[in-house]
Enzyme design. Structure first.
Site, PDB file in Angstrom:
ATOM      1  N   ILE A  65      13.550  -4.383  32.540  1.00 39.38           N
ATOM      2  CA  ILE A  65      13.037  -3.343  33.426  1.00 39.38           C
ATOM      3  C   ILE A  65      14.183  -2.408  33.802  1.00 39.38           C
ATOM      4  O   ILE A  65      14.110  -1.655  34.761  1.00 39.38           O
ATOM      5  CB  ILE A  65      12.346  -3.957  34.657  1.00 39.38           C
ATOM      6  CG1 ILE A  65      11.418  -2.952  35.334  1.00 39.38           C
ATOM      7  CG2 ILE A  65      13.339  -4.575  35.622  1.00 39.38           C
ATOM      8  CD1 ILE A  65      10.483  -3.540  36.376  1.00 39.38           C
ATOM      9  N   TRP A  66      15.276  -2.485  33.006  1.00 39.54           N
ATOM     10  CA  TRP A  66      16.435  -1.590  33.129  1.00 39.54           C
ATOM     11  C   TRP A  66      17.172  -1.741  34.456  1.00 39.54           C
ATOM     12  O   TRP A  66      17.771  -0.798  34.955  1.00 39.54           O
ATOM     13  CB  TRP A  66      16.027  -0.122  32.927  1.00 39.54           C
ATOM     14  CG  TRP A  66      15.254   0.116  31.675  1.00 39.54           C
ATOM     15  CD1 TRP A  66      15.738   0.105  30.402  1.00 39.54           C
ATOM     16  CD2 TRP A  66      13.850   0.388  31.557  1.00 39.54           C
ATOM     17  NE1 TRP A  66      14.732   0.356  29.501  1.00 39.54           N
ATOM     18  CE2 TRP A  66      13.556   0.527  30.190  1.00 39.54           C
ATOM     19  CE3 TRP A  66      12.813   0.529  32.485  1.00 39.54           C
ATOM     20  CZ2 TRP A  66      12.270   0.805  29.723  1.00 39.54           C
ATOM     21  CZ3 TRP A  66      11.543   0.793  32.011  1.00 39.54           C
ATOM     22  CH2 TRP A  66      11.282   0.928  30.656  1.00 39.54           C
ATOM     23  N   HIS A  67      17.140  -2.936  35.023  1.00 38.07           N
ATOM     24  CA  HIS A  67      17.804  -3.165  36.302  1.00 38.07           C
ATOM     25  C   HIS A  67      19.025  -4.067  36.131  1.00 38.07           C
ATOM     26  O   HIS A  67      19.364  -4.843  37.020  1.00 38.07           O
ATOM     27  CB  HIS A  67      16.835  -3.793  37.309  1.00 38.07           C
ATOM     28  CG  HIS A  67      15.699  -2.888  37.678  1.00 38.07           C
ATOM     29  ND1 HIS A  67      14.635  -3.313  38.453  1.00 38.07           N
ATOM     30  CD2 HIS A  67      15.449  -1.585  37.380  1.00 38.07           C
ATOM     31  CE1 HIS A  67      13.779  -2.306  38.603  1.00 38.07           C
ATOM     32  NE2 HIS A  67      14.259  -1.255  37.959  1.00 38.07           N
ATOM     33  N   TYR A  68      19.687  -3.970  34.997  1.00 35.38           N
ATOM     34  CA  TYR A  68      20.848  -4.825  34.770  1.00 35.38           C
ATOM     35  C   TYR A  68      21.973  -4.437  35.735  1.00 35.38           C
ATOM     36  O   TYR A  68      22.117  -3.281  36.130  1.00 35.38           O
ATOM     37  CB  TYR A  68      21.314  -4.743  33.318  1.00 35.38           C
ATOM     38  CG  TYR A  68      21.521  -3.352  32.771  1.00 35.38           C
ATOM     39  CD1 TYR A  68      22.743  -2.709  32.869  1.00 35.38           C
ATOM     40  CD2 TYR A  68      20.474  -2.674  32.138  1.00 35.38           C
ATOM     41  CE1 TYR A  68      22.932  -1.434  32.359  1.00 35.38           C
ATOM     42  CE2 TYR A  68      20.653  -1.399  31.629  1.00 35.38           C
ATOM     43  CZ  TYR A  68      21.881  -0.779  31.743  1.00 35.38           C
ATOM     44  OH  TYR A  68      22.065   0.482  31.251  1.00 35.38           O
ATOM     45  N   HIS A  69      22.759  -5.431  36.119  1.00 40.37           N
ATOM     46  CA  HIS A  69      23.799  -5.233  37.118  1.00 40.37           C
ATOM     47  C   HIS A  69      24.851  -6.327  36.974  1.00 40.37           C
ATOM     48  O   HIS A  69      24.680  -7.274  36.214  1.00 40.37           O
ATOM     49  CB  HIS A  69      23.203  -5.242  38.528  1.00 40.37           C
ATOM     50  CG  HIS A  69      22.369  -6.456  38.836  1.00 40.37           C
ATOM     51  ND1 HIS A  69      21.075  -6.614  38.370  1.00 40.37           N
ATOM     52  CD2 HIS A  69      22.636  -7.583  39.538  1.00 40.37           C
ATOM     53  CE1 HIS A  69      20.582  -7.765  38.780  1.00 40.37           C
ATOM     54  NE2 HIS A  69      21.514  -8.379  39.492  1.00 40.37           N
TER      55      HIS A  69
END
Length: 661
Positions: free
Chosen positions: A524-528
Site C-alpha cells: 500500500i506504498w507505506h514502507y518506512h
C-alpha cells in the site's frame, strides 16, 4: 538577554506564520511557476547555502519552505516537476503513473526481494504525487509515543491542510462501503474528520472537488522566494564529510549530477547550526547514507566505499504495511474513487476501498467534440503493464509476454472490470526486514526485503481484516454493488487469479485465508524505516556519530502513522530542525534514563529556551545534547525509580549549558 532575543524572534515568526497563508491565496497558479525552481543543468559548478535538503518529497518540500523563512536553502530533487505531467494532477489517471516504467516516470518501480511490486517517487512532491490521495492525521497516542508535542503537531497539520487537504464528495459506492462497515460492527460513525479515531469515518483527500491532485510541492508557496533554490533532475551521489584527526566527521557538502551527467558541488556556509538534511525517503535516505560512508562497515567495504562512520543500524528495520484486497465486480455502474472511507477496527487492521476506472475500466478522455477518446486500458492494480504477471515465470516476463497479456485482457468486456476492491492494511506492521546496496549507482534501487507476515500477529490481523471485508460484501448496504450469485469464495478465487505480485499461487487460496494473505500480498506504498530514531538518529533526528547531518522523513518511523502516513510526513517536514514540533526529550545522563519536560513554551513551532540547575554530570555523558538550556522550574524524573531528583544538595548543583562534545 538571550532569552529576550529568542522571545522576540519567536513572536516575529508567529506573526509571519499566522498571516503568511492569507498573502498566498492566489498561489495555486503560482504553484506551476515557482521562480526559484530550475533544472540542475543551470546550477553553478559550486554553490553555498545554510541548509542543503536532499529530496524534494513529502517531507522535503514543507521542510525547505519552512527553513527558507530564515535561511538560504538548497533543495535537490532527482525528478521533475509535477506541474509538467498532466497524469499527476488527474485522479482518473492514478494508475497511469504506476504503470509507466520509463526513465522519466514520476514513479520508479522496484520489486522487493519478497516478490512484491512497489514504487518510489521520482518527482517534486514525492509520494503525494503518485499515491491514492488519502489524508489523515496520526492518532494522538502515536504522537505522544514518539515524543512530539500534540499541540505543536496539530498546528503543523493545520499548516499543511490549509493548502493540500479537502473533504471528499462521497459517491454511492463509497457511501455503501461506509454503511457496510457500520453494519459490520466497525463503529461508531465518526463522519468526516482528519483525526484518527476508532470506528468508521470519511477521511480527507488531497484531491479537490474537481478531482485535481494537490501535492507537497504546493507547500512551496509558503517559501521565501529569496531564501530557496530548488533544483530538478539533481541526482545526489554522496554527502561530503570533513574528517580530521580524532574529531567526529562533519557533513559539509554534497556532490550531485544534472541530467547531462555534469557534476556539481554544493557546500554549507560557515556558521553554527548549518546542516545537510536527508529527506530522500525510506529507500533513498539509508541508501545515500551508505553511499556516503555511513553504514555497516563490512557491507560498505564490499563495494569499496570509504568508511566515514560504522553504523550497523542503517538500512535495518525496514517495514512495509501489507495490503490484501478482494475485488468486487458490480452489476451497476460505480463512480471513480480512490481512498475516501476507512474503517479503523479494534483488530489491528484498517479497511478501505476504491472503485472505478483506476481498477480496470477503460479510460475515456472527453475532448468536447462529442466523441469519446479512449486511452488503452491498463487495469490499474491488476495490470500486466505494471509487470505483475504472477502466472508467468520471471525469466519469461518479456515485453512481448506483457503485450500479449495486455491484449488478451483488452478483449474483455468493460462490465468484467466494473466494480472496485475493498482492502485491508495491517497496523504497524510487526514483521521487519532490511535494505542493502546493489551497487554504487544512486539512481539504481537498493535491494530491500520486508519479510511480509513473518510475524504471526500480522498474519492473524490480515485474516481478521479479510473477515470484516467479507461481512461488508454480504451487508445490506452493499447489496446493489454485488452479484447475488457470486459467493465470497468465488470472489477470493477471482482476486487470487489476478497478477498482483510475483508470487506463486496455491490451490487452497479461497479455503485458507492465511494462505490467501500470503499469496495475494500487495503493497500500500507505506514502507518506512531504515534510519530509526534511537538507532540511526537521535530524538532531534541528528545522525548519530557525525555532525551537521539529519534525516527527516518516513525512514525514521518505527511504525506507519495512522491509516496513511503522508499527512504526518508533511507535518514532520514543517519542523524547523532548530525547532522541532516537540518539547519532550529523553537522554541518558550519569547512568539514569531521564526525561526533561520543558514547562510552558506556549509558542508553537519555536526554539525551546529555558535554564536548569542539575547535579554535576561527567562531560562524557553529555554527548547528543545541543543548544538546550534548562530551568529550575523543569521537573526532572528518574524514569526507572520514579522519584524526583530535586533534593540534590545545592553545593553539588551548578548551572551548565549542555553541549555536544
Amino acid at each position: 538577554m538571550a532569552t529576550d532575543r529568542l522571545f522576540s524572534r519567536a513572536m516575529a515568526a508567529f506573526v509571519v506564520a499566522s498571516f503568511f497563508p492569507l498573502l498566498c491565496s492566489s498561489a495555486q497558479a503560482r504553484g506551476m511557476n515557482y521562480t526559484f525552481v530550475k533544472d540542475a543543468a543551470r546550477a553553478p559548478d559550486v554553490s553555498y547555502y545554510d541548509y542543503i535538503v536532499i529530496g524534494g518529497g513529502t517531507a522535503g518540500c514543507p521542510l525547505s519552505a519552512t527553513l527558507s523563512e530564515r535561511f538560504r536553502v538548497l533543495l535537490l530533487e532527482r525528478g521533475g516537476s509535477p506541474y509538467d505531467d498532466e497524469r499527476i494532477g488527474d485522479m482518473t489517471r492514478f494508475a497511469d503513473t504506476l504503470s509507466d516504467t520509463s526513465a522519466s516516470s514520476p514513479a520508479q518501480r522496484f520489486v522487493s526481494e519478497d516478490g512484491v511490486i512497489n514504487s518510489r517517487p521520482r518527482v517534486l512532491g514525492g509520494g503525494s504525487c503518485i499515491n491514492a490521495g488519502f489524508y489523515t492525521r496520526a492518532g494522538d497516542d502515536y504522537v505522544r509515543d514518539v515524543g512530539w508535542d500534540l499541540g505543536k503537531a496539530t498546528a503543523a497539520y493545520r499548516w499543511v491542510e490549509d493548502v493540500v487537504a479537502f473533504q471528499p464528495e462521497v459517491g454511492p459506492w463509497q457511501a455503501a462501503l461506509q454503511q457496510g462497515l457500520l453494519e459490520s460492527g466497525v463503529a461508531p460513525d465518526n463522519g468526516f474528520t482528519y483525526d484518527h479515531i476508532d470506528g468508521t469515518k470519511v477521511g480527507g483527500s488531497i484531491f479537490d472537488a474537481d478531482g485535481r491532485r494537490h501535492t507537497a510541492a504546493d507547500l512551496l508557496r509558503y517559501a521565501r522566494t529569496d531564501g530557496l533554490d530548488v533544483l530538478l533532475r539533481a541526482r545526489v551521489a554522496k554527502i561530503l564529510f570533513n574528517v580530521r584527526g580524532n574529531r567526529r566527521p562533519v557533513a559539509h557538502g554534497v556532490v550531485f549530477h544534472d541530467s547531462a551527467g555534469r557534476m556539481h558541488k554544493a557546500y554549507l556556509n560557515e556558521g553554527h547550526g548549518n546542516e545537510i538534511i536527508l529527506s530522500a525517503g525510506a529507500m533513498g535516505s539509508p541508501q545515500l547514507l551508505m553511499l556516503s560512508g555511513v553504514g555497516p562497515a563490512d557491507h560498505l567495504s564490499s563495494f569499496g566505499i570509504t568508511l566515514v562512520h560504522d553504523q550497523p543500524a542503517v538500512g535495518q528495520g525496514m517495514y512495509d504495511n501489507p495490503m490484501n484486497a478482494i475485488y468486487v465486480p458490480s452489476p451497476t455502474p460505480v463512480e471513480v474513487s480512490l481512498i475516501q472511507v476507512v474503517g479503523i477496527t479494534e483488530l489491528g487492521t484498517y479497511i478501505e476501498g476504491a472503485s472505478g476506472a483506476n481498477w480496470g475500466a477503460r479510460h475515456t478522455d472527453s475532448s468536447g467534440d462529442g466523441d469519446d477518446h479512449r486511452r488503452p486500458r491498463n487495469f490499474g492494480m491488476f495490470s500486466p503493464q505494471t509487470g505483475q504477471l504472477a502466472t508467468v515465470p520471471p525469466k519469461q516476463r518479456t515485453p512481448e509476454a506483457i503485450a500479449r497479456a495486455a491484449e488478451a485482457m483488452s478483449q474483455l468486456n468493460d462490465t468484467a472490470f466494473r466494480g472496485g476492491f475493498i482492502l485491508e492494511k495491517i497496523i504497524g506492521p510487526l514483521s521487519t526486514g532490511h535494505l542493502r546496496l546493489r551497487n554504487r549507482n544512486p539512481d539504481d534501487n537498493p535491494a530491500v526485503t520486508f519479510n511480509y507476515f513473518s510475524h504471526p500477529e500480522d498474519l492473524r490481523r490480515c485474516v481478521a481484516g479479510l473477515s470484516v471485508i467479507e461481512r461488508v460484501i454480504q451487508s445490506r448496504a452493499f447489496k446493489n454493488f454485488t452479484y447475488s450469485d457470486f459467493s465470497v469464495e468465488m470472489l477470493l478465487n477471482m482476486t487470487a487469479s489476478y497478477p498482483v505480485n510475483l508470487l506463486p499461487r496455491h490451490d487452497n487460496d479461497s479455503k485458507s485465508l492465511e494462505q490467501y494473505c500470503k499469496d495475494t500480498v500487495m503493497t500500500i506504498w507505506h514502507y518506512h524505516g531504515g534510519c530509526h530514531v534511537g538507532r540511526v538518529v537521535d530524538n532531534e533526528y541528528r545522525v548519530l556519530g557525525v555532525d551537521a547531518l539529519r534525516v527527516i522523513d518516513g525512514s525514521t518511523f518505527n511504525a506507519s502513522p495512522g491509516t496513511n502516513p503522508q499527512a504526518t510526513v508533511m507535518m514532520l517536514g514543517r519542523s524547523d530542525p532548530t525547532n522541532l514540533p516537540m518539547h519532550d526529550y529523553v537522554s541518558t545522563l550519569a547512568g539514569h534514563s531521564l526525561r526533561f519536560r520543558i514547562a510552558g513554551d506556549p509558542y508553537e513551532g519555536f526554539k525551546l529556551s529555558a535554564t536548569l540547575q542539575f547535579s554535576v554530570v561527567p562531560a562524557a555523558k553529555m554527548q547528543g545534547w545541543n543548544d538546550l538550556y534548562f530551568a529550575k522550574t523543569v521537573l526532572v524524573y528518574d524514569e526507572q525509580e520514579h522519584h524526583q531528583l530535586s533534593d540534590v544538595p545545592s553545593e553539588e548543583m551548578q548551572q551548565r549549558q549542555i553541549t555536544r562534545t
